[in-house]
Design an enzyme around this catalytic site. Sequence first.
Site, short mmCIF file in Angstrom:
data_model
loop_
_atom_site.label_atom_id
_atom_site.label_comp_id
_atom_site.label_asym_id
_atom_site.label_seq_id
_atom_site.Cartn_x
_atom_site.Cartn_y
_atom_site.Cartn_z
N ARG A 258 0.89 -1.20 -0.17
CA ARG A 258 -0.01 0.01 0.08
C ARG A 258 0.96 1.29 0.08
NH1 ARG A 258 -4.93 -2.00 4.00
NH2 ARG A 258 -5.33 -3.99 2.56
N ARG A 273 2.02 1.15 10.33
CA ARG A 273 1.55 1.66 8.76
C ARG A 273 2.62 1.48 8.14
NH1 ARG A 273 -3.15 4.29 7.39
NH2 ARG A 273 -3.52 4.84 9.70
N GLU A 347 -7.04 -0.43 14.46
CA GLU A 347 -7.66 -1.61 13.83
C GLU A 347 -6.64 -2.51 13.34
OE1 GLU A 347 -9.23 0.32 10.10
OE2 GLU A 347 -8.84 -1.67 9.02
N SER A 350 -10.62 -6.20 9.38
CA SER A 350 -11.91 -5.55 8.96
C SER A 350 -12.68 -6.46 7.97
CB SER A 350 -11.17 -4.53 7.76
OG SER A 350 -12.41 -3.77 7.32
N ARG A 388 1.55 -5.60 11.64
CA ARG A 388 0.83 -4.55 12.30
C ARG A 388 0.30 -5.18 13.71
NH1 ARG A 388 -4.23 -1.02 10.45
NH2 ARG A 388 -2.46 0.17 9.83
#
Length: 430
Positions: A258, A273, A347, A350, A388
């Site tokens: 990403r 991140r 988070e 998801s 993460r």
Amino acid sequence: MLDLKLIREQPDLVRWAVSVKRTNLDVDALLELDRQVSAQRTRVEALQAERNRQAKAVRDASPEERPAGIQRGKEIAEQLKGEESLLRQLEQQLQPLLLQVPQIPLESVPVGESEEDNVVLREVGRRAEFAFPPRDHVALLERQGWAEFERVGKISGSRSYMLRGELVLLEQALLRFALDFLYARGYTLLSASALVRPETLFATGHFPGGEDQVYRIEGEALLLSGTAEVPINFLHAGEILNFEELPLRYGGISAAFRSEAGSAGRDVRGLIRVHEFKKVEQFVICEGSLEHSMALFGELLSNAEEFLQALELPYRVLQNCTADMGAGKLIMYDLECWVPSEQRYRETHSCSNLGDWQARRSQLRYRDPAGKLRFPHTLNNTAVATPRILVPLVECHQQADGRVRVPGALRPYLGGRELLGRALSAQEAR
RNA sequence: GGAGGGUUGGCCGAGCGGUUGAAGGCAGCAGUCUUGAAAACUGCAGUGGGGUGACCUACCGGGGGUUCGAAUCCCUCACCCUCCGCCA
């Protein structure tokens, strides 16, 4: 993608969805263009019918009549050429609009204006209480020699990382545990490439809109996907699935990339991140009814919850409001794990039910018992994403001496060890 | 990287530029026969768009072209297979 018929027949519903999802789409412009396309298509088809009749007439004509028939055919072909090109133009204008039409969220989804309006459904697990000042994961990793943060910048720039030593084993343990976990529940495992064609990203709904989040390969018509959802969703694209094989449950492991364009300055430190990570993703294709897909939504959610419970991590379940759930989604829950150093939840998972929105884009269908072709529903949820997940994991399980307790579920993957790292001296631990 | 062969309906597999939306087979559905099932036989049956309907239209990997007319000819792209070269 929604059924064009639905958009025509219930424009108010679509306008509502556009509005509550904070989408920029002019539904009236879309409808007007759709009317133009239909009218033009009628013109083109009438001409095609004429062309076909004329061609047959020429075939059956006597040699004397033939030249006149061919001449007439040429005239029709000439006219048709112009009308067809106009139709193509109109369709090319309509297509991008159709791709932007959002899924209609379920009635139960809270309407909101931003992520501020997401709703906490429940908190699970006890937040760790520390009899010592807990370190953040970066401090912990640096002191244990578990990561390269400084040097790696010269290799890969910001938001890069390199795990080191025992943390490499911990990361592998997490991935392997996630795979075993899903395999035991009947999921078909996939090891997927992140390298994908652009149409796969249109099919999931990442495009249009998410172009700047995705890395491109120079000189190739390939991109680097940010999740295995993309390749797995396209695996059956264009197929007509057997009713008997539904639901298809997949557990896919892949690298994920990403660009994080637009998040400049946010979470630049540490492992929260990063540009490249590894992920095990749950992906399900099921019968196209809410009854089935919501049951599986529950399954994907409880899989993730059980996984976090096995890691002995406190977490909360968040229901995303309409503004924070992505164009294609019917309903979406995030799972967030407690991060002691930040004193907040972050988070890690998801979970989404897309209804038939992705299946329509992917030309994915199945034949129901009555023999009718239908679009299935697709769902996805994270199983685990590293590095993460390492943030809450090492922070929540850190000991006063800087070692990290291994939750029972991971011990089999780490030679039975209960603690990772070495006991730090008081000075080192500072 | 070089050379050649291929891509047709749910699946397999035919297909001279003009009744081919596409033979044939398998699978599917309905019926006959049978106590039932199987077998055999008969019939139905592709997908999308338009029309109340008869019907019209598009689709033979994607895109473009030639032609009065293209699954069939040409170009191009993608993918699959075979051989050669290179290679973790």
